[in-house]
Design a protein around this motif. Structure first.
Motif, mmCIF file in Angstrom:
data_model
loop_
_atom_site.group_PDB
_atom_site.id
_atom_site.type_symbol
_atom_site.label_atom_id
_atom_site.label_comp_id
_atom_site.label_asym_id
_atom_site.label_seq_id
_atom_site.Cartn_x
_atom_site.Cartn_y
_atom_site.Cartn_z
ATOM 1 N N ILE A 173 -12.352 14.391 1.714
ATOM 2 C CA ILE A 173 -11.025 14.348 2.472
ATOM 3 C C ILE A 173 -10.363 13.343 1.492
ATOM 4 C CG2 ILE A 173 -9.900 13.353 4.205
ATOM 5 C CD1 ILE A 173 -12.199 14.240 5.988
ATOM 6 N N SER A 174 -10.890 12.485 1.118
ATOM 7 C CA SER A 174 -10.045 11.567 0.045
ATOM 8 C C SER A 174 -9.588 12.308 -1.303
ATOM 9 C CB SER A 174 -10.927 10.549 -0.493
ATOM 10 O OG SER A 174 -10.464 9.584 -1.401
ATOM 11 N N SER A 175 -10.258 13.336 -1.455
ATOM 12 C CA SER A 175 -10.106 13.923 -2.850
ATOM 13 C C SER A 175 -9.081 15.174 -2.627
ATOM 14 C CB SER A 175 -11.316 14.675 -3.403
ATOM 15 O OG SER A 175 -11.123 15.527 -4.442
ATOM 16 N N LEU A 176 -9.080 15.668 -1.412
ATOM 17 C CA LEU A 176 -8.147 16.730 -1.036
ATOM 18 C C LEU A 176 -6.735 16.151 -0.609
ATOM 19 C CD1 LEU A 176 -10.458 18.828 1.355
ATOM 20 C CD2 LEU A 176 -8.957 19.914 -0.793
ATOM 21 N N VAL A 197 -2.227 11.016 5.555
ATOM 22 C CA VAL A 197 -2.900 10.857 6.981
ATOM 23 C C VAL A 197 -4.365 11.149 6.514
ATOM 24 C CG1 VAL A 197 -3.684 12.261 9.083
ATOM 25 C CG2 VAL A 197 -1.183 11.736 8.729
ATOM 26 N N MET A 198 -4.758 12.266 5.539
ATOM 27 C CA MET A 198 -5.995 12.217 5.063
ATOM 28 C C MET A 198 -6.642 11.016 4.456
ATOM 29 S SD MET A 198 -5.685 16.081 3.873
ATOM 30 C CE MET A 198 -7.619 16.290 3.384
ATOM 31 N N TYR A 199 -5.914 10.435 3.803
ATOM 32 C CA TYR A 199 -6.197 9.222 3.236
ATOM 33 C C TYR A 199 -6.651 8.137 4.466
ATOM 34 C CZ TYR A 199 -5.836 9.345 -2.010
ATOM 35 O OH TYR A 199 -6.069 9.658 -3.169
ATOM 36 N N VAL A 200 -5.985 8.020 5.333
ATOM 37 C CA VAL A 200 -6.088 7.068 6.532
ATOM 38 C C VAL A 200 -7.542 7.535 7.101
ATOM 39 C CG1 VAL A 200 -5.621 6.204 8.663
ATOM 40 C CG2 VAL A 200 -3.917 6.477 6.840
ATOM 41 N N ILE A 201 -7.742 8.706 7.246
ATOM 42 C CA ILE A 201 -9.055 9.083 7.891
ATOM 43 C C ILE A 201 -10.080 8.841 6.831
ATOM 44 C CG2 ILE A 201 -10.417 11.419 8.399
ATOM 45 C CD1 ILE A 201 -7.649 12.564 9.262
ATOM 46 N N ALA A 202 -10.086 9.372 5.779
ATOM 47 C CA ALA A 202 -10.949 8.689 4.506
ATOM 48 C C ALA A 202 -11.334 7.112 4.665
ATOM 49 C CB ALA A 202 -10.496 9.190 3.126
ATOM 50 N N ALA A 203 -10.333 6.521 4.796
ATOM 51 C CA ALA A 203 -10.487 4.924 5.009
ATOM 52 C C ALA A 203 -11.124 4.744 6.005
ATOM 53 C CB ALA A 203 -9.290 4.424 4.942
ATOM 54 N N ALA A 204 -11.075 5.424 7.266
ATOM 55 C CA ALA A 204 -12.002 4.963 8.317
ATOM 56 C C ALA A 204 -13.283 5.489 8.166
ATOM 57 C CB ALA A 204 -11.275 6.085 9.781
ATOM 58 N N TYR A 264 0.752 -1.139 -0.126
ATOM 59 C CA TYR A 264 -0.084 -0.069 0.008
ATOM 60 C C TYR A 264 0.914 1.394 0.104
ATOM 61 C CZ TYR A 264 -4.945 0.547 0.490
ATOM 62 O OH TYR A 264 -6.593 0.402 -0.023
ATOM 63 N N ALA A 265 1.966 1.339 0.923
ATOM 64 C CA ALA A 265 2.877 2.346 1.174
ATOM 65 C C ALA A 265 3.589 2.542 -0.218
ATOM 66 C CB ALA A 265 3.665 2.337 2.043
ATOM 67 N N ILE A 266 4.094 1.416 -0.890
ATOM 68 C CA ILE A 266 4.634 1.651 -2.294
ATOM 69 C C ILE A 266 3.788 2.224 -3.087
ATOM 70 C CG2 ILE A 266 5.746 0.302 -4.026
ATOM 71 C CD1 ILE A 266 6.797 -1.854 -1.798
ATOM 72 N N GLY A 267 2.550 1.667 -3.194
ATOM 73 C CA GLY A 267 1.462 2.170 -4.172
ATOM 74 C C GLY A 267 1.303 3.844 -3.919
ATOM 75 N N ALA A 268 1.267 3.988 -2.504
ATOM 76 C CA ALA A 268 1.142 5.616 -2.583
ATOM 77 C C ALA A 268 2.103 6.633 -3.135
ATOM 78 C CB ALA A 268 0.982 5.864 -0.907
#
Lengths: 136, 122
Positions: free
Chosen positions: B22-25, B55-62, A65-69
């Motif tokens: 958030i995911s888009s930002l 971090v924003m991606y993780v928040i969006a995933a939550a 996932y991290a590599i993908g990011a």
């Protein structure tokens, strides 16, 4: 349109690799069977029989996932965000294909049509660029 | 899954809108951290925008995981396509990218495809 696809090629290819990594990461998590790991903390799984393999799958998933990011971030430098970001949708397509091949999950005809339609949409968006707009 | 009250529905809509926004930002900030053609790619790892985006991606995933507990996958998956609409909006406002008929067409085709995938999976 072909010219735009070529112009965006680097970004598109990097975003496709990143979408594939996201799908692979999710597949690894699926394979890990998170229930086994949470079971350890709720005493449903005994310490001596604790399966370490799923932990490795989960860590592998994070790594992929991290590599993908990182690959996605590099890719976003090569073109318009509004063109490249929707390519993320290909992660659904890769996810379904990987699940079908590796986990032998069933794919219905409607899903397969959906996969083809998503791919068509990505081609239409990928073929648009600043050059196209200036002609209007 | 229990029937949803009006309060549940409001919460779901708010979370859906914020999660996709958030995911888009997040992808906007990732782009900001990424040097254009030929730049040194290692700079990405030194950019605060890269970590902000992450971090924003993780928040969006939550937010997405929360939605998956309230609604079936076959509904959450296509709703996630709202992200592309937000991206079209933000890339226009923040990056000056043009919204073209072709981009809108491509986005609509992708959304139709995702809905079909969801129907097929559901």
């Amino acid at each position: 349109m072909l010219e735009s696809l070529k112009k965006n090629a680097k970004g598109i290819i990097l975003l496709l690799i990143s979408a594939f990594s996201l799908a692979l990461g999710q597949l690894l998590w699926k394979k890990a069977d998170l229930g086994l790991i949470t079971g350890y903390f709720t005493d449903a799984v005994k310490p001596e029989t604790f399966p370490w393999a799923p932990v490795l799958w989960v860590m592998g998933g994070f790594l992929v996932y991290a590599i993908g990011a990182v690959v996605m971030t590099i890719g976003l430098g090569y073109g318009e965000l509004s063109v490249l970001q929707p390519i993320n949708s290909m992660s659904y397509v890769f996810g379904l294909i990987l699940s079908a091949i590796i986990l032998h999950e069933y794919m219905s005809v409607v899903t397969i049509i959906g996969v083809v339609v998503v791919m068509a949409g990505v081609v239409v968006i990928g073929g648009s660029s600043k050059n196209d707009t200036s002609k209007h | 899954m229990t029937p949803l009250s009006t309060k549940d529905i409001i919460i779901i809509v708010v979370i859906l809108l914020s999660e996709t926004c958030i995911s888009s930002l997040a992808s906007y900030f990732l782009k900001k951290s990424s040097p254009a053609d030929g730049g040194n790619k290692l700079k990405i790892l030194l950019s605060p925008f890269f970590y902000l985006g992450g971090v924003m991606y993780v928040i969006a995933a939550a937010g997405n995981i929360y939605l998956l507990q309230k609604l079936p996958y076959a509904i959450v998956l296509p709703l996630g396509s709202l992200t592309y609409i937000w991206t079209m909006f933000f890339s226009n406002r923040l990056l000056g990218e043009k919204i073209t008929g072709r981009k809108i067409l491509g986005m609509c085709i992708i959304i139709v495809g995702v809905v079909l995938v969801a129907i097929g999976k559901g």
